[in-house]
Structures are given as C-alpha cells and as structure tokens.
Design an enzyme around this catalytic site. Structure first.
Site: not given
Ligand code: BES
Ligand code: MN
Ligand code: ZN
Length: 509
Positions: A285, A359
């Site tokens: 990230k 997931r």
């Molecule tokens: N934990 C994150 C989602 C999230 C983002 C929660 C911001 C709270 C605040 C999750 O694991 C994630 O990174 N999701 C990605 C999915 C994508 C890579 C398909 C996302 O939402 O960008």
């Molecule tokens: Mn994630």
C-alpha cells in the site's frame, strides 16, 4: 478504556449538589423537575429560556451557572421536543449528547432528571439513555502519560477524571435497572471492540489478539485457539498464505456461547476478519494513511465484543464466533502476485493482488465454520474494501446476502440501533468477474464494483442453502466520524447491531 463514571438510577428527588440536567418539550413546556428548579431559582430558567429563544426543540440548550442560594452548581435545560416519537436511537443519542455536556468541571456529580413533557419514560428508554451516556464517555487513554492541559477543548469533551457520578432520576428506576443489565453487557462488548481496534499493531498482533479472545472464558464462553500447525492440518492454506510474510504466527479463534442449550439447535455463526495490520503485502500500500490499517481487524473485534456481550447478558442463543487473525507483511517469505493456493474447501485461488487478503482469510474461516458447526445462519464482518466507502461513505456499512429475510432483519436492526446497513447486489454476472484462467478464481475482480466482486468471492465459500450475510465495515468500524455516542477512532461497529439481530430473531424468549 471504559468510562470510569459511575451511573445509577433513582426516583425523582431534589438535587442536593452538582450539575442538574432537566428537560423541556416543545413550547418550551418545562418538565416537572425543570418547573421545580425554575421555582427555586425564582424564574431563572424560564427567563433564560425566553432571552435565548429556547423553544424546547431537540438540540436546543440553556446552560446556566447556578446563582448563589441554590445547592447545585450548574443547571442545564435541554430541549427534547416530543418524546412520543422517540425510538431507541433517540434515547441513546440524547444520553450521548448530555454526557458530552458534562465535563466534571463544576462538580463531580451530575443529576439528570429524565422526564418527558408529553409522555412516559420507560425503563428501557432510561437504559438506552444511560447506554448512550456511557458510550460517549469512552476514551482510549492507555498511552497518554501526562494529564491533559486544563483548557484543552478535547480534554473538556469527556473529562472523566473529574466527573465521578451520574444519577439518572426517572419514573421507574427499578425497570431502568433491569433493562440496564443487558445495556451494561452491550456497553462492555462495545468497549472491548473499541479497545481492540484502537490498539496499535506492535502491541496487538495475532497472538496477543487471540489471548484477549481467550479471556472470554471468564464470562463462560468456550474458547479454542488454533495455531499455525492446526491450521496447516486443516488445510487453511488461503489464510496461512496471507500470514506467511509475517514474523507473527497466524491464528484462528473459535468462541462458543451455548446460551440456548442443546435444545437450542444449530448455532448462528459470526465470522470476523482479523488482519492485525495490512501493509498490502508485496502489493504494498502507499505510505499515506497506512497507519489506519491497524484497524483492519474491526470485524474480528466486533465478533469478540459481541460474544462477550451475549455471555454477559446470558443471551438464550447458541452462537459461535470465528476470527481469522493474521498480519499481512511483505518479506522474503511473503506470498507473491500470481501464486496459486488451495483453500480449505479445495478450491484454488490465483492471488493477483496480495492486498486483497481479507477475502482469503474469510474464505477458510467461512468454510471451517460450515463444516464443523452447520450453522443456521452466518454473518461475517470485515473491513474488506476501500470501494465500499466510495459507494456508501461512512454512514452505512455494505450489506450483501443470499437471503432476503436475513437481509431484511439486518437492515431493520441497523435502523433501530443506528448502525445502518445498505444492501448491494450479488449475481452471476458479478461472479464471472473473479473467474481465473489458471485457477478456480482470482482474488480481485477488476476495476469496477470492487466491494461486490469481493462479496462474490466470499459467496463461493458458502454452501447452497446456508443463509449468509456479509457486512463490509471498512467505512464504519474505524476512523469513524464523530457522533453523539462515539468519539473514538475505533467505533465498535456491529456489536449493538448483531446483538439486536440475535435478540429479535435468534433468541428463545
Ligand atoms: N483492508 C483493506 C480495505 C480497507 C481500505 C479497509 C481502507 C479500510 C480502509 C483491504 O484489505 C484492501 O486492501 N482492499 C483492497 C482490495 C483491492 C486490492 C482489490 C482495496 O480496497 O483497495
Ligand atoms: Mn488489503
Ligand atoms: Zn485488509
């Protein structure tokens, strides 16, 4: 950090000390206690109301330092309009906003004269009021080593160092006390969930989280902690793949509350995503805002808080809580984009993005809970996608379900508690988005509808005929917007919601 202010109920009696909070309906129509105080102060309240244009409307206030001759230090006259139309959420919010006024500066005790100008205040109403007040008093102070400066506005907000006691004077304190037994249990559950979400990830990793869950044995929950070896034996390779880049071993915790006994039948299952920190893994990230990912275990925190609340209020329900605890880190041992793993169900997953890890964790937890418990329904909670915030902001959590009845029950529970849900679609066309060329499915579904393809992924691990709902709480569990009943970063979202669902539909009465 639980609010240290003691709260009790009493029959209406003249306040001897401290801060007095009284109410007025629309007009303003002063309640009995407000009239009494007005008399004692020779018309001060009525006069102040007139000068300030106070009409008894909701959120209107008259706030006075009591003059010489009166026993108490401060009088607050708060507008409540017509309480005949008040629901649970209104009483809760009223309790929260009143608690927000009580800084403890003038006196260590507050007397609240909870009356309506147009109806009765039931014991349940008073208990909701009290719950709202307690929730508002929550503050995560664990890492503050110095007391706050006196004139710091944030410190004044809920300065529970000085406010020692709230006495709620009401029509039926006995009924209020009765209703408050379960309100207290819910408060303790929400507090636990908030504490877990607020805790930083250097302190709360999968092992420490599991230890916190294990403490529920004290209230009568049966808790098993499955370590990496057990998870390997079970074939939870999707969950383990997420955790393999971390120094911290992955765990799954199984919590059972059998309040309905053997005759109560199959349990309702609650499943929570517990990523104690989500760096994204090799699909790292960006730095900005990454600190928020200490809250990526908000689903698991809710499940633990809920199990605690159910046990503490001795709910007549059989419930099982499963949480998948992992840390998602990049390292020489981390999973790579393109890896293929075989989940516990036997289905294969092509890992296109290691940041779509929640997931994968849930896939194995969902399968495990069905194999072992054959639950009558499953609700999972996860801070699963940023996309759900794009769709719904921070006011609703996303709801996905294969069952219209369960979906309606959840929506209704959301409206009653104020933990609101908005249903989003599922369907075969969305399901196609996660078909993979090399495996049974891929873990991301492309650019659009990210929350939906994530939910479709989860649904591939739900057996036909099992009522299931998935709550995407990424926008509501952490980094929460301030409300009347919450000023904490971690909101504890879902505890009150699921307690309500269980109370209304899964509990024997
Ligand atoms: N934990 C994150 C989602 C999230 C983002 C929660 C911001 C709270 C605040 C999750 O694991 C994630 O990174 N999701 C990605 C999915 C994508 C890579 C398909 C996302 O939402 O960008
Ligand atoms: Mn994630
Ligand atoms: Zn995540």
């Amino acid at each position: 950090m639980s609010d240290q202010t003691a709260l009790s109920f009493a029959t209406r009696s003249a306040p001897a000390d401290g801060v007095a909070v009284v109410f007025a309906g629309e007009g303003p129509k002063l309640t009995q206690a407000a009239q009494d105080l007005d008399k004692k102060s020779k018309g001060l309240l009525a006069k102040a109301a007139e000068i300030t244009g106070f009409k008894g409307k909701k959120d209107q206030l008259v706030d006075l330092i009591a003059p010489q001759g009166l026993k108490f230090a401060r009088v607050v006259l708060a507008g409540i309009d017509k309480t005949a139309s008040f629901g649970q959420e209104d009483w809760l919010n009223l309790g929260g906003s009143v608690r927000g006024l009580l800084t403890g500066k003038e006196a260590p005790t507050a007397h609240v004269f909870l009356e309506s100008a147009d109806g009765k205040v039931t014991g349940a109403d008073a208990a909701s009021f009290a719950l709202g007040a307690l929730l508002r008093g929550y503050k995560f102070k664990k890492y503050k080593t110095k007391p706050k400066k006196k004139n710091d506005a944030a410190a004044a907000e809920t300065n529970d160092r000085t406010l020692k006691k709230i006495v709620v004077h009401c029509d039926d304190p006995k009924a209020a006390n009765q209703a408050f037994v379960s309100a207290r249990a819910i408060f303790d559950g929400v507090t636990l969930a908030r504490d877990l979400v607020n805790e930083p990830a250097n302190v709360l990793g999968p092992t420490e989280f599991a230890a916190r869950a294990k403490e529920l044995t004290k209230v009568g929950v049966q808790v098993e902690v499955l370590g990496p070896k057990a998870l390997q034996r079970l074939g939870m390779n999707a969950l383990l793949a997420v955790g393999q880049g971390s120094e911290k071993p992955s765990h799954v915790v199984v919590m059972q509350w059998r309040g309905a006994g053997p005759k109560g039948g199959a349990p309702i299952a609650l499943v929570g995503k517990g990523v104690t920190f989500d760096t994204g893994g090799i699909s790292l990230k960006p730095a900005a805002g990454m600190e928020d990912m200490k809250g990526d275990m908000g689903g698991a925190a809710c499940v633990v808080g809920l199990m605690q609340a159910l046990a503490e209020r001795k709910a007549k329900v059989n419930a099982v809580g499963i949480i998948g605890l992992v840390e998602n880190m990049p390292s020489g041992r981390a999973q790579r984009p393109g890896d293929v793993v075989t989940a516990m169900s036997g289905q294969t997953i092509e890992v296109l993005n290691t940041d779509a890890e929640g997931r994968m964790v849930l896939a194995d937890c969902l399968w495990y809970v069905q194999e072992r418990f054959k639950p009558k329904a499953i609700v999972d909670l996860a801070t699963l996608t940023g996309a759900v915030m794009v769709a719904l902001g921070k006011e609703h959590a996303g709801l996905f379900s294969n069952n219209d009845e369960l979906s309606a029950w959840l929506t209704e529970a959301g409206n009653v508690t104020g933990e609101r849900l908005w249903r989003l679609p599922l369907g075969p066309k969305y399901d196609k988005m996660i078909d993979s060329k090399v495996a049974d499915m891929k873990n991301t579904g492309g650019k659009w509808g990210g929350s939906i393809s994530a939910a479709q992924f989860l649904q591939r691990f739900i057996k036909d005929g099992t009522p299931w709902a998935h709550l995407d709480i990424a926008g509501t569990a952490m980094s929460s917007v301030d409300s009347e009943i919450n000023r904490s970063w971690g909101s504890g979202f879902g505890v009150r919601l699921l307690d309500r669902l269980i109370r209304d539909h899964y509990e024997r009465h």
